[in-house]
Scaffold this active site. Sequence first.
Site, PDB file in Angstrom:
ATOM      1  N   HIS A  75     -44.029 -24.287 -26.189  1.00  0.00           N
ATOM      2  CA  HIS A  75     -43.798 -24.518 -24.757  1.00  0.00           C
ATOM      3  C   HIS A  75     -43.127 -23.312 -24.096  1.00  0.00           C
ATOM      4  O   HIS A  75     -42.230 -23.459 -23.287  1.00  0.00           O
ATOM      5  CB  HIS A  75     -42.944 -25.789 -24.594  1.00  0.00           C
ATOM      6  CG  HIS A  75     -42.676 -26.166 -23.178  1.00  0.00           C
ATOM      7  ND1 HIS A  75     -43.680 -26.448 -22.275  1.00  0.00           N
ATOM      8  CD2 HIS A  75     -41.523 -26.308 -22.489  1.00  0.00           C
ATOM      9  CE1 HIS A  75     -43.147 -26.748 -21.095  1.00  0.00           C
ATOM     10  NE2 HIS A  75     -41.839 -26.668 -21.197  1.00  0.00           N
ATOM     11  N   ILE A  97     -34.697 -31.721 -12.157  1.00  0.00           N
ATOM     12  CA  ILE A  97     -35.748 -32.509 -12.818  1.00  0.00           C
ATOM     13  C   ILE A  97     -35.325 -33.969 -12.869  1.00  0.00           C
ATOM     14  O   ILE A  97     -36.123 -34.869 -12.589  1.00  0.00           O
ATOM     15  CB  ILE A  97     -36.002 -31.998 -14.252  1.00  0.00           C
ATOM     16  CG1 ILE A  97     -36.556 -30.571 -14.218  1.00  0.00           C
ATOM     17  CG2 ILE A  97     -36.963 -32.929 -15.006  1.00  0.00           C
ATOM     18  CD1 ILE A  97     -36.536 -29.865 -15.572  1.00  0.00           C
ATOM     19  N   ASP A 110     -47.606 -28.170 -19.401  1.00  0.00           N
ATOM     20  CA  ASP A 110     -48.620 -27.162 -19.746  1.00  0.00           C
ATOM     21  C   ASP A 110     -50.022 -27.760 -19.609  1.00  0.00           C
ATOM     22  O   ASP A 110     -50.952 -27.098 -19.141  1.00  0.00           O
ATOM     23  CB  ASP A 110     -48.392 -26.643 -21.176  1.00  0.00           C
ATOM     24  CG  ASP A 110     -46.970 -26.138 -21.356  1.00  0.00           C
ATOM     25  OD1 ASP A 110     -46.478 -25.449 -20.443  1.00  0.00           O
ATOM     26  OD2 ASP A 110     -46.340 -26.459 -22.385  1.00  0.00           O
ATOM     27  N   MET A 168     -42.435 -30.747 -13.268  1.00  0.00           N
ATOM     28  CA  MET A 168     -41.883 -31.094 -14.590  1.00  0.00           C
ATOM     29  C   MET A 168     -41.524 -32.575 -14.639  1.00  0.00           C
ATOM     30  O   MET A 168     -41.767 -33.249 -15.641  1.00  0.00           O
ATOM     31  CB  MET A 168     -40.669 -30.216 -14.903  1.00  0.00           C
ATOM     32  CG  MET A 168     -40.065 -30.460 -16.281  1.00  0.00           C
ATOM     33  SD  MET A 168     -41.225 -30.182 -17.641  1.00  0.00           S
ATOM     34  CE  MET A 168     -41.269 -31.808 -18.378  1.00  0.00           C
ATOM     35  N   SER A 183     -35.250 -30.289 -22.134  1.00  0.00           N
ATOM     36  CA  SER A 183     -34.353 -29.132 -22.044  1.00  0.00           C
ATOM     37  C   SER A 183     -34.940 -27.939 -22.798  1.00  0.00           C
ATOM     38  O   SER A 183     -35.297 -28.053 -23.974  1.00  0.00           O
ATOM     39  CB  SER A 183     -32.985 -29.469 -22.640  1.00  0.00           C
ATOM     40  OG  SER A 183     -32.489 -30.664 -22.092  1.00  0.00           O
ATOM     41  N   GLY A 219     -28.975 -36.167 -17.909  1.00  0.00           N
ATOM     42  CA  GLY A 219     -29.174 -35.044 -16.982  1.00  0.00           C
ATOM     43  C   GLY A 219     -29.888 -35.547 -15.738  1.00  0.00           C
ATOM     44  O   GLY A 219     -30.643 -34.822 -15.089  1.00  0.00           O
ATOM     45  N   ALA A 220     -29.628 -36.820 -15.407  1.00  0.00           N
ATOM     46  CA  ALA A 220     -30.397 -37.536 -14.379  1.00  0.00           C
ATOM     47  C   ALA A 220     -30.108 -37.076 -12.956  1.00  0.00           C
ATOM     48  O   ALA A 220     -30.845 -37.425 -12.042  1.00  0.00           O
ATOM     49  CB  ALA A 220     -30.130 -39.037 -14.492  1.00  0.00           C
TER      50      ALA A 220
HETATM   51  N1  APR Z   1     -24.833 -34.053 -20.295  1.00  0.00           N
HETATM   52  C1  APR Z   1     -25.555 -34.559 -19.285  1.00  0.00           C
HETATM   53  N2  APR Z   1     -26.028 -33.826 -18.266  1.00  0.00           N
HETATM   54  C2  APR Z   1     -25.749 -32.527 -18.274  1.00  0.00           C
HETATM   55  C3  APR Z   1     -25.004 -31.912 -19.309  1.00  0.00           C
HETATM   56  C4  APR Z   1     -24.537 -32.740 -20.360  1.00  0.00           C
HETATM   57  N3  APR Z   1     -23.821 -32.252 -21.378  1.00  0.00           N
HETATM   58  N4  APR Z   1     -24.910 -30.591 -19.017  1.00  0.00           N
HETATM   59  C5  APR Z   1     -25.565 -30.389 -17.863  1.00  0.00           C
HETATM   60  N5  APR Z   1     -26.061 -31.549 -17.399  1.00  0.00           N
HETATM   61  C6  APR Z   1     -26.795 -31.826 -16.174  1.00  0.00           C
HETATM   62  C7  APR Z   1     -26.282 -31.057 -14.962  1.00  0.00           C
HETATM   63  O1  APR Z   1     -25.106 -31.670 -14.424  1.00  0.00           O
HETATM   64  C8  APR Z   1     -27.473 -31.160 -14.008  1.00  0.00           C
HETATM   65  O2  APR Z   1     -27.403 -32.307 -13.176  1.00  0.00           O
HETATM   66  O3  APR Z   1     -28.153 -31.425 -16.287  1.00  0.00           O
HETATM   67  C9  APR Z   1     -28.671 -31.291 -14.974  1.00  0.00           C
HETATM   68  C10 APR Z   1     -29.582 -30.086 -14.963  1.00  0.00           C
HETATM   69  O4  APR Z   1     -30.111 -29.969 -13.691  1.00  0.00           O
HETATM   70  P1  APR Z   1     -30.433 -28.565 -13.016  1.00  0.00           P
HETATM   71  O5  APR Z   1     -29.289 -27.650 -13.209  1.00  0.00           O
HETATM   72  O6  APR Z   1     -30.917 -28.847 -11.636  1.00  0.00           O
HETATM   73  O7  APR Z   1     -31.632 -27.998 -13.939  1.00  0.00           O
HETATM   74  P2  APR Z   1     -33.171 -28.436 -13.966  1.00  0.00           P
HETATM   75  O8  APR Z   1     -33.959 -27.554 -13.076  1.00  0.00           O
HETATM   76  O9  APR Z   1     -33.270 -29.903 -13.783  1.00  0.00           O
HETATM   77  O10 APR Z   1     -33.575 -28.028 -15.462  1.00  0.00           O
HETATM   78  C11 APR Z   1     -32.945 -28.626 -16.588  1.00  0.00           C
HETATM   79  O11 APR Z   1     -34.899 -28.620 -18.010  1.00  0.00           O
HETATM   80  O12 APR Z   1     -37.020 -27.583 -17.973  1.00  0.00           O
HETATM   81  C12 APR Z   1     -35.711 -27.522 -18.366  1.00  0.00           C
HETATM   82  O13 APR Z   1     -35.446 -25.152 -18.302  1.00  0.00           O
HETATM   83  C13 APR Z   1     -35.009 -26.356 -17.766  1.00  0.00           C
HETATM   84  O14 APR Z   1     -33.452 -26.486 -19.500  1.00  0.00           O
HETATM   85  C14 APR Z   1     -33.616 -26.707 -18.135  1.00  0.00           C
HETATM   86  C15 APR Z   1     -33.564 -28.198 -17.897  1.00  0.00           C
END
Ligand code: APR
Length: 315
Positions: free
Chosen positions: A179, A15, A152, A230, A120, A10-11
């Site tokens: 959390h 976050i 937190d 975060m 997540s 999710g790089a």
């Molecule tokens: N595999 C890899 N990456 C994924 C997948 C997956 N199956 N599904 C989604 N993603 C990626 C998205 O493409 C995106 O780049 O995860 C990233 C999430 O980024 P954002 O939508 O910007 O969300 P963010 O604010 O980073 O939060 C992500 O962390 O704190 C928690 O509540 C928050 O659950 C949420 C997560």
Amino acid sequence: VPERKVAILGAAGGIGQPLALLMKLNPLVSTLSLYDIANTPGVAADVGHINTRAEVVGYTGDDNLYKALEGADLVIIPAGVPRMPGMTRDDLFNINAAIVKTLSSAIAKYCPHALVNMISNPVNSTVPIAAEIFKKACMYDEKKLFGVTTLDVVRAKTFFAANANLPVADVNVPVIGGHAGVTILPLFSQATPQANLSGDVLTALTKRTQDGGTEVVEAKAGRGSATLSMAYAGALFADACLKGLNGVPDVVECSYVQSTITELPFFASKVRLGKNGVEEVLDLGPLSDFEKEGLEALKPELKSSIEKGVKFVKQ
Ligand code: APR
């Protein structure tokens, strides 16, 4: 300094990107493996130009997930959808639970010995989901699975220091429980240094720590949830895990782990980190009457969030 591969799943997210930046600055990392379903090449190229130790590799697409994970010592998971105004962390459940299930199955297969730092949300449920997936794959090691609750702690320190008029860098506050909302329980009675704050102030500080995520969601007004703070917290906890792996003594951080410290199977509390992950779950220590009440009050919600995660995998 040993070679350490850190993977971020999710790089390319809100976050994920600042977390990738912070991990690129960490001298304990030798390979930084970035994975997302979209936009990873750009993030990897960008972060990769920074002249620090870690070699950056970026992967995208299901077919390449194994390359991102192979040989990883530590996997950090901020993949998912963020919380939008009006959504509770539990509204995210179905989308994020499915993502965490997929990614945990891949970890079980391609880097079963890695430490896993779950970001997540809802963390109260996504950690039990990962545990169930790992159990099914017969590789579950409860010492290696962590829910990241460091934000937190970071918030509790910031709010406490401001109210007590203390230099924020000197302040420490353990935070226990879970959390989300009332499951987050800062232990201001154990804060160091101590400050003489009234019961009303401590109640307000507790509430602000519990509602910290909502404060950011509302301030961002439709553009997501906490990302920068975060990422900072995630990088801090990952650094503690790497230090533990490398044998640095006395690395203690609060984290949401499997434990027997309460009757609940997962609980956040102070954990000593070592070469195999959790070395020791520390005692909760003496609680004030207010904290004892908070502890009893959080248990039903935390219990049901854990059960919800387990049920998601079992059905
Ligand atoms: N595999 C890899 N990456 C994924 C997948 C997956 N199956 N599904 C989604 N993603 C990626 C998205 O493409 C995106 O780049 O995860 C990233 C999430 O980024 P954002 O939508 O910007 O969300 P963010 O604010 O980073 O939060 C992500 O962390 O704190 C928690 O509540 C928050 O659950 C949420 C997560």
